[in-house]
Write an enzyme that holds these catalytic residues in place. Structure first.
Site, mmCIF file in Angstrom:
data_model
loop_
_atom_site.group_PDB
_atom_site.id
_atom_site.type_symbol
_atom_site.label_atom_id
_atom_site.label_comp_id
_atom_site.label_asym_id
_atom_site.label_seq_id
_atom_site.Cartn_x
_atom_site.Cartn_y
_atom_site.Cartn_z
ATOM 1 N N GLU A 168 49.426 17.030 43.859
ATOM 2 C CA GLU A 168 48.203 17.452 43.168
ATOM 3 C C GLU A 168 46.925 16.946 43.830
ATOM 4 O O GLU A 168 45.842 17.458 43.592
ATOM 5 C CB GLU A 168 48.227 17.004 41.698
ATOM 6 C CG GLU A 168 48.271 15.499 41.480
ATOM 7 C CD GLU A 168 49.668 14.939 41.602
ATOM 8 O OE1 GLU A 168 49.797 13.702 41.656
ATOM 9 O OE2 GLU A 168 50.622 15.728 41.664
ATOM 10 N N ASP A 225 33.541 34.633 77.112
ATOM 11 C CA ASP A 225 32.739 35.289 78.133
ATOM 12 C C ASP A 225 32.626 34.327 79.313
ATOM 13 O O ASP A 225 32.865 33.132 79.173
ATOM 14 C CB ASP A 225 31.358 35.621 77.555
ATOM 15 C CG ASP A 225 30.535 36.492 78.492
ATOM 16 O OD1 ASP A 225 31.125 37.055 79.428
ATOM 17 O OD2 ASP A 225 29.322 36.604 78.290
ATOM 18 N N ASP A 234 28.108 34.602 72.545
ATOM 19 C CA ASP A 234 26.750 34.330 72.076
ATOM 20 C C ASP A 234 25.873 35.566 71.998
ATOM 21 O O ASP A 234 24.685 35.467 71.712
ATOM 22 C CB ASP A 234 26.074 33.297 72.985
ATOM 23 C CG ASP A 234 25.972 33.784 74.430
ATOM 24 O OD1 ASP A 234 26.488 34.881 74.733
ATOM 25 O OD2 ASP A 234 25.386 33.059 75.261
ATOM 26 N N ASP A 266 29.248 40.313 70.868
ATOM 27 C CA ASP A 266 30.371 39.431 70.532
ATOM 28 C C ASP A 266 30.588 39.295 69.025
ATOM 29 O O ASP A 266 31.581 38.695 68.600
ATOM 30 C CB ASP A 266 30.138 38.027 71.116
ATOM 31 C CG ASP A 266 30.072 38.029 72.629
ATOM 32 O OD1 ASP A 266 30.875 38.741 73.245
ATOM 33 O OD2 ASP A 266 29.209 37.327 73.188
ATOM 34 N N ASN A 300 52.893 8.310 40.212
ATOM 35 C CA ASN A 300 52.336 9.380 41.041
ATOM 36 C C ASN A 300 50.849 9.143 41.317
ATOM 37 O O ASN A 300 50.355 9.378 42.420
ATOM 38 C CB ASN A 300 52.534 10.722 40.337
ATOM 39 C CG ASN A 300 52.724 11.858 41.319
ATOM 40 O OD1 ASN A 300 53.485 11.735 42.266
ATOM 41 N ND2 ASN A 300 52.026 12.951 41.099
ATOM 42 N N ASP A 341 49.186 8.596 44.978
ATOM 43 C CA ASP A 341 48.212 9.567 45.478
ATOM 44 C C ASP A 341 46.885 8.901 45.834
ATOM 45 O O ASP A 341 46.229 9.288 46.813
ATOM 46 C CB ASP A 341 47.980 10.675 44.443
ATOM 47 C CG ASP A 341 49.108 11.696 44.439
ATOM 48 O OD1 ASP A 341 49.774 11.841 45.470
ATOM 49 O OD2 ASP A 341 49.324 12.355 43.396
#
Length: 742
Positions: free
Chosen positions: A167, A209, A484, A488, A577, A581
């Site tokens: 979670e 390029d 750029d 593109d 838990n 965590d």
């Protein structure tokens, strides 16, 4: 610009931005900079005459041919480009969204395609959900049937569902990506979309390029050759005189010639020569001439000597030559010698150089004005060859990317000869250069096969660039695109990770996921390493948490079937838990082994599921061992003593989960061959101390804990050591069997 409509007539001059797509009515010496659309680094000539068919009949003196690409059409100028020299008049044929530029902008509207990161997260999420849908009902049923308390079984089943789910994954992923973004910003990489960091690490193909990335994005005079192909300073001198004394707008090649000569030489030239007249460049002639007086100081007194210096396209200049300069002598230009000098120019062209010819004529009758008719009986001096030079560190940067498992493919709008030369200079295996026209003739399946084996694509338009990206993705690659220009934008949007630079046009930066503050592949390589570190720490958390949670749930299944009470209260399971965590929040600050960073990494839901099933039950073996110890050694074998049993398993479960982090985080031997970062070590110690303290804390009663006897802890140490030893052994077998760990 908003007042321009189709049918309007627009006059253009040097420096003008073109406000719409125009068909030229008249044009004089018109040169247009359209690098943003085509990728061509040099301005291109435009003319008003319509092209003839591609059957090979050019317009009488302009050499134009029919084309289906608006960018290449000589009689069209497009919105978004600019006039670098000359004048023209054109009629508006399209405005706004109907222009070529607008059509590209339209392709950027709507939702972005799913990237490697999006697809990977979705697959992993569905895999975890499937595990939950199988395990939770089984735990609920076994608890209800064996204990008879269905309400308690339902609550325990919910707790198991929570325990099975990583979670904290959204928080860990977000922290990982945010830390990666901060680290990359320190390396001159700005991250616009956080999930692009993982995509950058997963990237195994980079399309880029050449201009400004592999090259310095400037034109330089590479060589100056005599008629035999040898370097000759006399050629440079005459080329410089032509560029220096012309009064029109100097183009990039003129500036490159001037830059090749130092300032001291310029002073000498100004002293030795003076300008008499000039015959400007025009598109029909494709050359320009200057006439200089060089008798003011060094000539015979009172007798002016005018010399014409002509520079231009090889074919046009050569047609006007009757002689050549051969080792200081003026030699007649025979048919054999003409073929020879033509081959010299063609050899330079094949090497990707742009070639101009230089010729001279000493005028027999000096006068104040000269015309095009005087451009005859010239003596060919030699050739000037120009190139956008490769960056000094480009080859090293490409090798660095190759060492990281990234194949670089060059996708450029420039011509194939120039692209091939530059790529060869920086160490790219060029092979067959595929042109844009070839791509249009292929369906998607054929293009996918071609893209996989091709390294260099030249003269490609924006649509073709995007098709190349999609074809590589269809072949199973994670594709990055570095660009750029306006041309593109579509490819940047379709790529798994679009990369641009801070000097790019706005539409390219808007389409990109990552902005480089320097257009440098070395900077990009550092970003790739950070992306892989970020992804590795994310996968590390998922595999550690999912496998340990799966092992705990498996242990619960066994305990529920054979123990007359719940092996752990729901509140204990949730606290365990939570502590685990919280300890994992340090994961984004962990380091990755150098070996892990050498290869691209992708989401592998199947691999995560296999890891859970293979590694998770190891903890169950020692959980069951602790069950036996608590049952037989400490007599926790009835409901009256269940709190002792539960407290003992809580500590063992939490400590084994926490310590096993160090076994799973590396394929090496932990603490010896690979050590975690200090934040991970600190959080590990805090989690262990918290687990040991809770059964003795003031919260113990409310959580259902009881203090454990001193004799418990030697058993705990033995179980944990055995657990770590077996995990290391099975890790070695797992790597040997599947060839991977994280």
């Amino acid at each position: 610009m908003d007042q321009v409509v189709p049918g309007d007539v627009v006059k253009l001059a040097a420096g003008d931005l073109i406000p719409a797509d125009l068909r030229l009515i008249t044009a004089k010496d018109l040169m247009v900079g359209q690098a943003a659309l085509s990728g061509e680094s040099l301005p291109v000539a435009k003319a008003d005459a319509p092209p003839r068919s591609a059957g090979g009949t050019p317009t009488e003196d302009l050499g134009q041919f029919e084309t289906t690409d608006p960018v290449e059409a000589d009689n069209l100028v497009l919105m978004g480009t600019s006039v670098t020299s000359g004048t023209a008049t054109g009629v508006v044929v399209a405005t706004g969204a109907d222009t070529y530029f607008g059509s590209m902008a339209g392709s950027l509207v709507g939702e972005r395609p799913q990237t490697n990161f999006d697809n990977g997260v979705r697959k992993v999420s569905f895999m975890l959900i499937r595990f939950m849908l199988v395990m939770v009902p089984v735990v609920f049923a076994i608890n209800g049937l064996t204990k008879g308390d269905w309400d308690e079984a339902f609550l325990f089943g919910i707790a198991v569902a929570v325990g099975l789910t990583p979670e904290m994954l959204p928080m860990v992923v977000s922290a990982n990506l945010a830390r990666g973004a901060v680290a990359m910003s320190q390396r001159k990489v700005v991250v616009k979309r956080l999930n692009a960091i993982q995509n950058l690490g997963a990237m195994d193909v980079l399309c880029t390029d050449k201009t400004g990335t592999l090259t310095e994005d400037r034109i330089v005079l590479d060589r100056y050759l005599d008629v035999h192909g040898n370097e000759d300073d006399e050629v440079l001198e005459y080329g410089y005189l032509n560029s220096h004394f012309q009064t029109g707008l100097r183009n990039l090649m003129d500036q490159a010639v001037i830059n090749r000569v130092d300032e001291a030489e310029e002073v000498v030239v100004d002293a030795r020569f003076s300008m008499v007249d000039e015959i400007p460049f025009d598109f029909a002639r494709r050359r320009m001439s200057v006439v200089l007086d060089r008798n003011r100081i060094v000539g015979a007194p009172g007798r002016p000597e005018h010399v014409m210096i002509t520079k231009g396209a090889v074919e046009e200049v050569l047609d006007l030559c009757t002689h050549v300069r051969d080792r200081g002598r003026r030699v007649e230009l025979t048919g054999q010698l003409r073929s020879h000098v033509t081959r010299i120019a063609e050899d330079s062209n094949r090497r990707g150089l742009r070639v101009l010819a230089v010729a001279t004529r000493t005028m027999s009758s000096p006068r104040d004005t000269y015309s095009v008719a005087d451009e005859e009986q010239l003596t060919l001096v030699g050739f000037l060859a120009f190139l956008d030079p490769p960056k000094a560190d480009a080859a090293r940067a490409l090798q660095g990317l190759a060492d990281k498992g990234i194949a670089v493919k060059v996708v450029t709008g420039d011509n194939d000869l120039v692209a091939g030369r530059v790529c060869a200079d920086v160490g790219i295996d060029v092979g067959h250069v595929v042109l844009g026209a070839e791509i249009d003739a292929l369906d998607d399946a054929a293009l996918r096969a071609l893209a996989a084996r091709t390294t260099v694509f030249a003269k490609v338009n924006p649509v073709q660039k995007a098709r190349i990206v999609r074809a590589l993705q269809a072949g199973g690659h994670t594709v990055g695109f570095l660009g750029d220009g306006i041309n593109d934008a579509a490819a940047l949007r379709d790529a798994d990770v679009g990369i641009s630079v801070d000097t790019a046009v706005d539409i390219a930066k808007e389409s990109a996921d990552i902005i480089l503050l320097e257009k440098d592949l070395t900077v990009l390589e550092q970003g790739v390493i950070q992306g892989r570190t970020t992804f590795g720490n994310t996968i590390k958390y998922i595999k550690m948490t999912a496998s340990s949670n799966f092992g705990n749930v498996f242990s619960v299944l066994v305990a529920s079937a054979f123990i007359p009470f719940q092996p752990m209260l729901a509140i204990m399971l949730l606290v365990q838990n939570l502590v685990y965590d919280i300890a994992q929040l340090a994961t984004p600050w962990d380091r990755m082994d150098e070996e892990y960073l050498r290869k691209p990494r992708n989401w592998d839901a199947k691999g995560i599921g296999r890891f859970m099933v293979c590694i998770g039950p190891i903890s169950s073996v020692f959980d069951i061992a602790m069950f036996v110890i608590m049952w037989n050694v400490f007599g926790a074998d009835s409901e009256a003593d269940q709190a002792l049993f539960q407290s003992g398993w809580f500590i063992e479960g939490l400590l084994s989960q926490t310590l096993i982090v160090h076994m799973i985080r590396t394929r090496k031997i932990p603490f010896i061959q690979s050590r975690a970062s200090w934040p991970v070590m600190v959080m590990t110690v805090l989690a262990v101390l918290t687990g040991l303290y809770l059964p003795f804390s003031p919260l113990a009663a409310s959580l259902g804990f009881v203090p454990l006897p001193a004799g418990y802890f030697p058993w705990l140490i033995g179980v944990l050591l055995a657990y770590c030893t077996l995990t290391q052994l099975l890790k070695t077998l797992y790597i040997r069997r599947f060839g991977t760990w994280l």
